[in-house]
Design a protein around this motif. Sequence first.
Motif, PDB file in Angstrom:
ATOM      1  N   ASP A   1       3.502  -6.046   7.564  1.00 39.18           N
ATOM      2  CA  ASP A   1       2.071  -6.068   7.916  1.00 39.18           C
ATOM      3  C   ASP A   1       1.179  -6.710   6.850  1.00 39.18           C
ATOM      4  OD1 ASP A   1       2.693  -4.640  10.201  1.00 39.18           O
ATOM      5  OD2 ASP A   1       2.372  -2.697   9.248  1.00 39.18           O
ATOM      6  N   PHE A   2       1.707  -6.873   5.632  1.00 40.87           N
ATOM      7  CA  PHE A   2       0.861  -7.328   4.510  1.00 40.87           C
ATOM      8  C   PHE A   2       1.526  -8.494   3.784  1.00 40.87           C
ATOM      9  CE2 PHE A   2      -0.342  -2.950   5.174  1.00 40.87           C
ATOM     10  CZ  PHE A   2      -1.654  -2.819   4.756  1.00 40.87           C
TER      11      PHE A   2
ATOM     12  N   GLU B   1      -6.922 -11.848   4.540  1.00 41.75           N
ATOM     13  CA  GLU B   1      -5.564 -11.429   4.886  1.00 41.75           C
ATOM     14  C   GLU B   1      -5.298 -10.049   4.311  1.00 41.75           C
ATOM     15  OE1 GLU B   1      -4.875 -14.706   2.953  1.00 41.75           O
ATOM     16  OE2 GLU B   1      -5.063 -15.931   4.770  1.00 41.75           O
ATOM     17  N   LYS B   2      -4.389  -9.334   4.954  1.00 41.17           N
ATOM     18  CA  LYS B   2      -4.039  -8.014   4.424  1.00 41.17           C
ATOM     19  C   LYS B   2      -3.060  -8.206   3.265  1.00 41.17           C
ATOM     20  CE  LYS B   2      -3.460  -4.706   7.529  1.00 41.17           C
ATOM     21  NZ  LYS B   2      -2.987  -3.992   8.727  1.00 41.17           N
TER      22      LYS B   2
ATOM     23  N   ASN C   1      -8.875  -4.385   3.240  1.00 43.76           N
ATOM     24  CA  ASN C   1      -7.618  -5.017   3.648  1.00 43.76           C
ATOM     25  C   ASN C   1      -6.571  -5.059   2.538  1.00 43.76           C
ATOM     26  OD1 ASN C   1      -8.062  -5.973   6.448  1.00 43.76           O
ATOM     27  ND2 ASN C   1      -9.849  -6.893   5.482  1.00 43.76           N
ATOM     28  N   THR C   2      -6.811  -4.308   1.471  1.00 47.94           N
ATOM     29  CA  THR C   2      -5.846  -4.323   0.355  1.00 47.94           C
ATOM     30  C   THR C   2      -5.284  -2.928   0.125  1.00 47.94           C
ATOM     31  OG1 THR C   2      -7.177  -6.046  -0.679  1.00 47.94           O
ATOM     32  CG2 THR C   2      -5.516  -5.020  -2.060  1.00 47.94           C
TER      33      THR C   2
END
Length: 296
Positions: free
Chosen positions: A11-12, A62-63, A97-98
């Motif tokens: 997912d990241f 972005e994640k 998102n982090t």
Amino acid sequence: MSEAFIAISKDFEMFGSVEREGEIIFDRVGEFDEISEGRSRYAPKEFLMQRNENVLLLKQQEKKAVFGVMSCDLKGFYLMDKQVLGKDPFYTERRKNTLFANFVCNEPCEGGFCTSFGGPVLEEYDVQALRSGEKYHLLVSEKYDKYFRNYEREDGAFFSKFKLEFGSKMEALQVDGVENRITWNSGLWKEFASRCISCGACNFSCPTCYCFDLYDDGDERKREWDSCILSGFTSSSAGNNRKDLDERLRQRFYHKFVYFKKSKDEYLCTGCNRCVEDCPVGIDIKEVINHNYSGE
Ligand code: SF4
Ligand code: SF4
């Protein structure tokens, strides 16, 4: 942690603290085993606040998952959140998102003085991992719990006990009340100014410094990290209200120990010691805490 790392990587985008040419830095990582434990050469604040960016364009973030942030740097985000989160859309979007997976320090590091500011654990942050041999004691926030369902997790009480034990191994400075002891006309500022070369390294290396400059560059408006020690920091069309270096040095320490404390009830320092290590002329923030102001 490898299993959780693999699950998170679906997912990241994955980043971690890695050793490159003898220094620990943050870089992309493909496997958990690439990650090295230890305080990075530079604070990882760039994940949330870039050195230079166009603030006319907020791109979709972005994640990212960042493994190996040490506790003093995680505390830097905790402090910056108090000032910036919810106000700066760039920082806020990235923070959302982090995922920070933090390595809790087992032992005090050389030079660090984090216990002076409350020590190494912050329960409310994403993932806390304390290594014990091959095993990690984990504390995971609800938001990221789904990645750690196959792992035994500790509760806050375990980490509170650990924090007490850690605190007994590192002597804390007498920080409490420094905001009332420190004095505007102290000779310390001129003494520091007689040595300081205005390089700004102390601010740029600090996990809690968030000041920036704004300027136009073609059709972009750039935001760039700034330093309160640099002579142009408070320059404006009306002039410069901190022309002298001793005034700018005083500003740095008043911001950390007086203004932030009075507005946010926290000192703006995590005790990481980077500013001390990076200062080419040996100016040590601990002197500001330990100085005898009444004896001047
Ligand atoms: S020790 Fe220095 S670099 Fe580290 S948080 Fe405090 S002021 Fe910033
Ligand atoms: S790192 Fe040292 S010499 Fe450089 S600006 Fe900071 S106090 Fe001055």
